[in-house]
Design a protein around this motif. Sequence first.
Motif, PDB file in Angstrom:
ATOM      1  N   ALA A 161       0.816  -1.225   0.000  1.00 38.61           N
ATOM      2  CA  ALA A 161       0.000   0.000   0.000  1.00 38.61           C
ATOM      3  C   ALA A 161       0.845   1.269   0.000  1.00 38.61           C
ATOM      4  N   VAL A 162       2.151   1.144   0.280  1.00 35.02           N
ATOM      5  CA  VAL A 162       3.032   2.319   0.267  1.00 35.02           C
ATOM      6  C   VAL A 162       2.966   3.019  -1.087  1.00 35.02           C
ATOM      7  N   GLN A 163       2.753   2.243  -2.168  1.00 34.58           N
ATOM      8  CA  GLN A 163       2.698   2.840  -3.507  1.00 34.58           C
ATOM      9  C   GLN A 163       1.517   3.797  -3.658  1.00 34.58           C
ATOM     10  N   ASN A 164       0.509   3.702  -2.769  1.00 34.21           N
ATOM     11  CA  ASN A 164      -0.665   4.568  -2.865  1.00 34.21           C
ATOM     12  C   ASN A 164      -0.513   5.889  -2.126  1.00 34.21           C
ATOM     13  N   LEU A 165       0.592   6.059  -1.392  1.00 30.01           N
ATOM     14  CA  LEU A 165       0.817   7.307  -0.667  1.00 30.01           C
ATOM     15  C   LEU A 165       1.265   8.390  -1.650  1.00 30.01           C
ATOM     16  N   PRO A 166       0.820   9.627  -1.461  1.00 30.31           N
ATOM     17  CA  PRO A 166       0.978  10.649  -2.497  1.00 30.31           C
ATOM     18  C   PRO A 166       2.379  11.182  -2.732  1.00 30.31           C
ATOM     19  N   THR A 167       3.255  11.213  -1.728  1.00 23.89           N
ATOM     20  CA  THR A 167       4.576  11.811  -1.936  1.00 23.89           C
ATOM     21  C   THR A 167       5.682  10.844  -1.559  1.00 23.89           C
ATOM     22  N   ARG A 168       6.862  11.108  -2.091  1.00 26.47           N
ATOM     23  CA  ARG A 168       8.017  10.268  -1.776  1.00 26.47           C
ATOM     24  C   ARG A 168       8.338  10.326  -0.284  1.00 26.47           C
ATOM     25  N   THR A 169       8.228  11.506   0.300  1.00 31.29           N
ATOM     26  CA  THR A 169       8.502  11.636   1.742  1.00 31.29           C
ATOM     27  C   THR A 169       7.595  10.713   2.536  1.00 31.29           C
ATOM     28  N   GLN A 170       6.291  10.714   2.224  1.00 28.10           N
ATOM     29  CA  GLN A 170       5.344   9.880   2.968  1.00 28.10           C
ATOM     30  C   GLN A 170       5.587   8.395   2.714  1.00 28.10           C
ATOM     31  N   GLN A 171       6.011   8.047   1.510  1.00 29.15           N
ATOM     32  CA  GLN A 171       6.352   6.654   1.231  1.00 29.15           C
ATOM     33  C   GLN A 171       7.548   6.217   2.085  1.00 29.15           C
ATOM     34  N   LEU A 172       8.539   7.081   2.170  1.00 33.52           N
ATOM     35  CA  LEU A 172       9.723   6.781   2.978  1.00 33.52           C
ATOM     36  C   LEU A 172       9.363   6.690   4.459  1.00 33.52           C
ATOM     37  N   GLN A 173       8.509   7.592   4.933  1.00 32.14           N
ATOM     38  CA  GLN A 173       8.082   7.566   6.336  1.00 32.14           C
ATOM     39  C   GLN A 173       7.357   6.263   6.658  1.00 32.14           C
ATOM     40  N   ALA A 174       6.463   5.836   5.747  1.00 31.98           N
ATOM     41  CA  ALA A 174       5.723   4.586   5.974  1.00 31.98           C
ATOM     42  C   ALA A 174       6.666   3.387   5.990  1.00 31.98           C
ATOM     43  N   LEU A 175       7.620   3.357   5.065  1.00 28.31           N
ATOM     44  CA  LEU A 175       8.585   2.250   5.029  1.00 28.31           C
ATOM     45  C   LEU A 175       9.432   2.218   6.303  1.00 28.31           C
ATOM     46  N   ASN A 176       9.805   3.374   6.801  1.00 26.68           N
ATOM     47  CA  ASN A 176      10.564   3.478   8.048  1.00 26.68           C
ATOM     48  C   ASN A 176       9.795   2.816   9.198  1.00 26.68           C
ATOM     49  N   LEU A 177       8.508   3.127   9.318  1.00 29.29           N
ATOM     50  CA  LEU A 177       7.684   2.564  10.392  1.00 29.29           C
ATOM     51  C   LEU A 177       7.470   1.064  10.183  1.00 29.29           C
ATOM     52  N   LEU A 178       7.296   0.639   8.936  1.00 29.51           N
ATOM     53  CA  LEU A 178       7.091  -0.784   8.653  1.00 29.51           C
ATOM     54  C   LEU A 178       8.333  -1.615   8.966  1.00 29.51           C
ATOM     55  N   VAL A 179       9.508  -1.092   8.673  1.00 33.68           N
ATOM     56  CA  VAL A 179      10.756  -1.795   9.008  1.00 33.68           C
ATOM     57  C   VAL A 179      10.858  -1.975  10.521  1.00 33.68           C
ATOM     58  N   ILE A 180      10.503  -0.936  11.279  1.00 31.94           N
ATOM     59  CA  ILE A 180      10.512  -1.026  12.745  1.00 31.94           C
ATOM     60  C   ILE A 180       9.574  -2.137  13.224  1.00 31.94           C
ATOM     61  N   LEU A 181       8.431  -2.298  12.536  1.00 34.15           N
ATOM     62  CA  LEU A 181       7.406  -3.244  12.976  1.00 34.15           C
ATOM     63  C   LEU A 181       7.701  -4.699  12.616  1.00 34.15           C
ATOM     64  N   LEU A 182       8.645  -4.931  11.714  1.00 34.68           N
ATOM     65  CA  LEU A 182       8.959  -6.316  11.335  1.00 34.68           C
ATOM     66  C   LEU A 182       9.515  -7.107  12.526  1.00 34.68           C
ATOM     67  N   PRO A 183       9.232  -8.402  12.601  1.00 34.06           N
ATOM     68  CA  PRO A 183       9.881  -9.238  13.626  1.00 34.06           C
ATOM     69  C   PRO A 183      11.405  -9.165  13.469  1.00 34.06           C
ATOM     70  N   ASP A 184      12.126  -9.338  14.558  1.00 35.32           N
ATOM     71  CA  ASP A 184      13.589  -9.190  14.542  1.00 35.32           C
ATOM     72  C   ASP A 184      14.248 -10.035  13.455  1.00 35.32           C
ATOM     73  N   ALA A 185      13.847 -11.311  13.357  1.00 31.60           N
ATOM     74  CA  ALA A 185      14.481 -12.214  12.381  1.00 31.60           C
ATOM     75  C   ALA A 185      14.254 -11.721  10.955  1.00 31.60           C
ATOM     76  N   ASN A 186      13.041 -11.262  10.659  1.00 34.82           N
ATOM     77  CA  ASN A 186      12.728 -10.755   9.312  1.00 34.82           C
ATOM     78  C   ASN A 186      13.509  -9.483   9.025  1.00 34.82           C
ATOM     79  N   ARG A 187      13.571  -8.594  10.016  1.00 34.16           N
ATOM     80  CA  ARG A 187      14.247  -7.307   9.827  1.00 34.16           C
ATOM     81  C   ARG A 187      15.746  -7.494   9.620  1.00 34.16           C
ATOM     82  N   ASP A 188      16.350  -8.375  10.416  1.00 32.31           N
ATOM     83  CA  ASP A 188      17.796  -8.612  10.297  1.00 32.31           C
ATOM     84  C   ASP A 188      18.144  -9.241   8.947  1.00 32.31           C
ATOM     85  N   THR A 189      17.300 -10.187   8.498  1.00 36.51           N
ATOM     86  CA  THR A 189      17.548 -10.842   7.212  1.00 36.51           C
ATOM     87  C   THR A 189      17.334  -9.865   6.060  1.00 36.51           C
ATOM     88  N   LEU A 190      16.303  -9.037   6.164  1.00 32.17           N
ATOM     89  CA  LEU A 190      16.053  -8.014   5.145  1.00 32.17           C
ATOM     90  C   LEU A 190      17.231  -7.053   5.048  1.00 32.17           C
TER      91      LEU A 190
END
Length: 618
Positions: free
Chosen positions: A380-409
């Motif tokens: 759904a990040v692709q539906n956000l209107p600006t690059r800044t907001q897309q980056l902000q959403a991705l930042n929060l989503l990375v924080i929310l990933l389980p540790d194992a998923n985040r470390d592997t990513l």
Amino acid sequence: MNQEITKVPEKPPFDRSSSQDSLDELSMEDYWTELENIKKSSENRQDQEVVVVKEPDEGELEEEWLKEAGLSNLFGESAGDPQESMVFLSTLTRTQAAAVQKRVETVSQTLRKKNKQYQIPDVRDIFAQQRESKEKAPDGTNSQSVRTDENKHQGKDDQDCSLVVGEKELIPLVSEEVPASETDINLEVSFAEQAVSQKDSSKEKAQKSKDRDASLPNFRLPKDKTGTTRIGDLAPQDMKKVCHLALIELTALYDVLGVELKQQKAVKIKTKDSGLFCIPLIVLLEQDQKKVPGTRIPLIFQKLISRIEEGGLETEGLLRIPGAAVRIKNLCQELEAKFYEGTFNWESVKQHDAASLLKLFIRELPQPLLSVEYLKAFQAVQNLPTRTQQLQALNLLVILLPDANRDTLKALLEFLQRVIDNREKNKMTTMNVAMVMAPNLFMCHTLGLKSSEQREFVMAAGTANIMHLLIKYQQLLWTIPKFIVNQVRKQNTENHKKDKKAMKKLLKKRAFDREKYEKQDKSTSDADVPQGVIRVQAPHLSKVSMAIQLTEELKASDVLARFLSQESGIAQTLKKGEVFLYEIGGNIGERCLDDDTYMKDLYQLNPNAEWVIKSKAS
């Protein structure tokens, strides 16, 4: 009514000697080729596991959301005194509180409809305290009048180039050849509050009417004198609070921008309990930690990357050119049998085969690397209107990933960047790599997603761009926004006050000497450390503490340098990067300081902290 997919006329084969990323079907070619390779490899593997994703009942989604946000005590069987959550709720911004209130109302209505005999708090009672207060942001500013310099950059931030399917405008493809603009990313003010501010601004209409180009901004982290906080810098108890706040903030941001945020949950998973492929990350890591204690990234994942790099990252078409499907199947079987025994012959694995195995590993995880819960939110990040907001959403989503998923990513993105660094020879630009990797991360076979041709086209353009953003901005995405760290500090301060008050009542009841308690409550270092001086300890490394005079220019790196320059003790054997300076206690549990932290500014923010030098493993 079916929309037509705008077909682009056929063109000569893509000249890969050119480093330019085309904005038409030529740059999409890698995506469709990879998708075809995935389908072929799937035909040879019939033992794939299945994840069943449950469609939530009415109110169930919101109930699960409140649990994930740490607010389960507001409803249901665990409902208790709403005062327990008051400290947490009192630190929320206006938009965060609105997001919580919306979900509480839905759950309350659902429970009443079901005639549940649970205590159902009135939403007005839960948020009464906030309505009576002045709704201040964690840094002391009035949240209703939050206005930032972020608007200055919106003309730059919202520039891109779009694809069109029928009448629908898709998230644009981006080129790396156009000089990028430079934009500071604001981490001091809630992202959702910034979005409200921008929507209220008359500049928003002007932004949308501007001509778009294909540049991606070079987002920069502005200098923060109290130090940048990255994932891994905080103690687990504070990181848990960060995750609760990140979920609420992400939801508030999507609410403000009118984008639906739906979490999914895997309720039935049939998985193997041993092996290498089609194994849940957690199970695989438990298996690996018996071999290599403390490992955070699957050993097979590390070895495949190592094997690819041994062949040289300058190989043309690396990651794009597939290995032979039958050979890949045989290698999988052999790896399953011999990897942990240490008898597998890695010399027999060709570089392109190793790359295909790496992608297969990611693709066949029983749950996606981006997690079942948040895969749709990433899309759904692709539906956000600006690059800044897309980056902000991705930042929060990375924080929310389980540790194992985040470390592997993180390990994956760092590897992909190393591939891209050799683009002059391997002809794999960021967009080429994004096109190849997007189907492997986003089109998880285990979820059984079936798509129309049009939906696949929309997903291709959108997910490839999200993949591009993940690679390009990976250094920023592992940063914890300052406004969230400030909210955690405020929660800790309020909880400390509450605990202190409760302790005083207890001492009074038990007739203890309150004066004695209050003396003990003061920092032990305050008594013997002069004003403007901090005492730095290294209990695991040295018996002697250092008294350091605070100056305007003193940084955390200076404190470490002074410790490492000591002529005696274990400090002589240590090198920079092996130990770090920590802020412990006061309004934070524990925080590893970056080198550019100005100690006087941080001391003023947290005067009751202790300052400790230790390794991250300590």
